[in-house]
Write an enzyme that holds these catalytic residues in place. Structure first.
Site, PDB file in Angstrom:
ATOM      1  N   MET A  90       0.845  -1.190   0.000  1.00 32.98           N
ATOM      2  CA  MET A  90       0.000   0.000   0.000  1.00 32.98           C
ATOM      3  C   MET A  90       0.883   1.243   0.000  1.00 32.98           C
ATOM      4  O   MET A  90       1.660   1.447   0.935  1.00 32.98           O
ATOM      5  CB  MET A  90      -0.906   0.020   1.238  1.00 32.98           C
ATOM      6  CG  MET A  90      -1.863  -1.144   1.332  1.00 32.98           C
ATOM      7  SD  MET A  90      -2.861  -1.073   2.842  1.00 32.98           S
ATOM      8  CE  MET A  90      -1.626  -1.496   4.076  1.00 32.98           C
ATOM      9  N   ILE A 147       1.898  -5.270   8.182  1.00 34.88           N
ATOM     10  CA  ILE A 147       3.339  -5.033   8.262  1.00 34.88           C
ATOM     11  C   ILE A 147       3.655  -3.540   8.190  1.00 34.88           C
ATOM     12  O   ILE A 147       3.174  -2.834   7.298  1.00 34.88           O
ATOM     13  CB  ILE A 147       4.068  -5.780   7.129  1.00 34.88           C
ATOM     14  CG1 ILE A 147       3.755  -7.280   7.217  1.00 34.88           C
ATOM     15  CG2 ILE A 147       5.571  -5.540   7.197  1.00 34.88           C
ATOM     16  CD1 ILE A 147       4.280  -8.086   6.051  1.00 34.88           C
ATOM     17  N   GLY A 177       1.568   3.999   4.560  1.00 35.25           N
ATOM     18  CA  GLY A 177       2.299   3.313   3.499  1.00 35.25           C
ATOM     19  C   GLY A 177       2.868   2.029   4.068  1.00 35.25           C
ATOM     20  O   GLY A 177       3.737   2.073   4.926  1.00 35.25           O
ATOM     21  N   SER A 178       2.372   0.890   3.647  1.00 33.86           N
ATOM     22  CA  SER A 178       2.722  -0.339   4.338  1.00 33.86           C
ATOM     23  C   SER A 178       2.388  -1.563   3.488  1.00 33.86           C
ATOM     24  O   SER A 178       2.291  -1.469   2.271  1.00 33.86           O
ATOM     25  CB  SER A 178       1.986  -0.385   5.681  1.00 33.86           C
ATOM     26  OG  SER A 178       0.667   0.112   5.528  1.00 33.86           O
ATOM     27  N   ARG A 179       2.166  -2.695   4.150  1.00 33.85           N
ATOM     28  CA  ARG A 179       2.008  -3.956   3.424  1.00 33.85           C
ATOM     29  C   ARG A 179       1.139  -4.916   4.235  1.00 33.85           C
ATOM     30  O   ARG A 179       1.184  -4.915   5.471  1.00 33.85           O
ATOM     31  CB  ARG A 179       3.397  -4.556   3.199  1.00 33.85           C
ATOM     32  CG  ARG A 179       3.440  -5.880   2.466  1.00 33.85           C
ATOM     33  CD  ARG A 179       4.879  -6.194   2.158  1.00 33.85           C
ATOM     34  NE  ARG A 179       5.065  -7.497   1.549  1.00 33.85           N
ATOM     35  CZ  ARG A 179       6.084  -7.799   0.769  1.00 33.85           C
ATOM     36  NH1 ARG A 179       7.004  -6.889   0.506  1.00 33.85           N
ATOM     37  NH2 ARG A 179       6.209  -9.004   0.250  1.00 33.85           N
TER      38      ARG A 179
END
Length: 210
Positions: A90, A147, A177-179
């Protein structure tokens, strides 16, 4: 348009800072006030939380996040052994609400400390800080990893152990902003996406029970 509950404190903080900056009546103060107003507007954009139409087909697992598929492949999971792992990155421009890929019960929550490397890096899965959510259902258990990344230093998990979940139900958010990774036993699912695909949280099917 709905917004995540965390929106208010960010918007309020930036507006207050904008007002105090403008009160200085210096050019630099006005410029700074403008920056804070832009940040307040960006907060509204970032924390948007639109309703999603989750497919009614119970054989599907839906995407737990908006973003780009960055990993699809086999994975040797400590709990499942041979597994299918699907990773979604993301960016700061994606909606950051996370949703459950399937219906089920939250069996276990585990927070794993780690680093804050770039979430788009394949190695981020094993090294970055993350929230792990174990979900059991009538087919088989799955695991969802929220994450953290370089900018995303705050993982918000909004489920508790023993909680019943519907497919597509909100489970949390990650800032900024990540996963998110979804893991399931390899012989229980087939993938419906490939690396590079764009997916929508709670809407796009990413796998199917077999």
């Amino acid at each position: 348009m709905k917004f995540d509950p965390e929106t208010k404190k960010f918007v309020a903080a930036f507006i207050i800072m904008a007002v105090f900056s403008a009160m200085t009546r210096f050019t630099a103060g006005y410029i700074l006030a403008g920056v804070f107003v832009i940040l307040a507007l960006f907060s509204l954009y970032f924390f948007r939380d639109p309703d999603r139409n989750t497919p009614e087909d119970e054989s599907l697992l839906v995407s737990p996040a908006d973003g780009k598929v960055v990993f699809v492949g086999k994975y040797d999971d400590p709990a499942f052994g041979k597994s299918l792992r699907i990773g979604i990155f993301m960016s700061i421009f994606d909606i950051h609400i996370n949703r459950s890929p399937c219906s089920g019960v939250v069996e276990l929550l585990e927070y794993v400390e780690g680093g804050f490397g770039y979430a788009g890096n394949p190695n981020a899965f094993g090294k970055n800080e993350r929230q792990v959510i174990f979900i059991t259902n009538e087919h088989c258990p799955i695991i969802v990893h929220q994450i953290a990344g370089m900018v995303a230093r705050r993982i918000v998990c909004r489920v508790s152990e023993g909680q019943n979940l519907e497919c597509g139900e909100r489970i949390g958010i990650i800032r900024f902003g990540s996963r998110v990774e979804t893991i399931a036993p390899f012989d229980k699912v087939e993938t419906l996406v490939k690396v590079g695909d764009r997916v929508k949280c709670g809407t796009t099917p990413i796998a199917r029970w077999v």
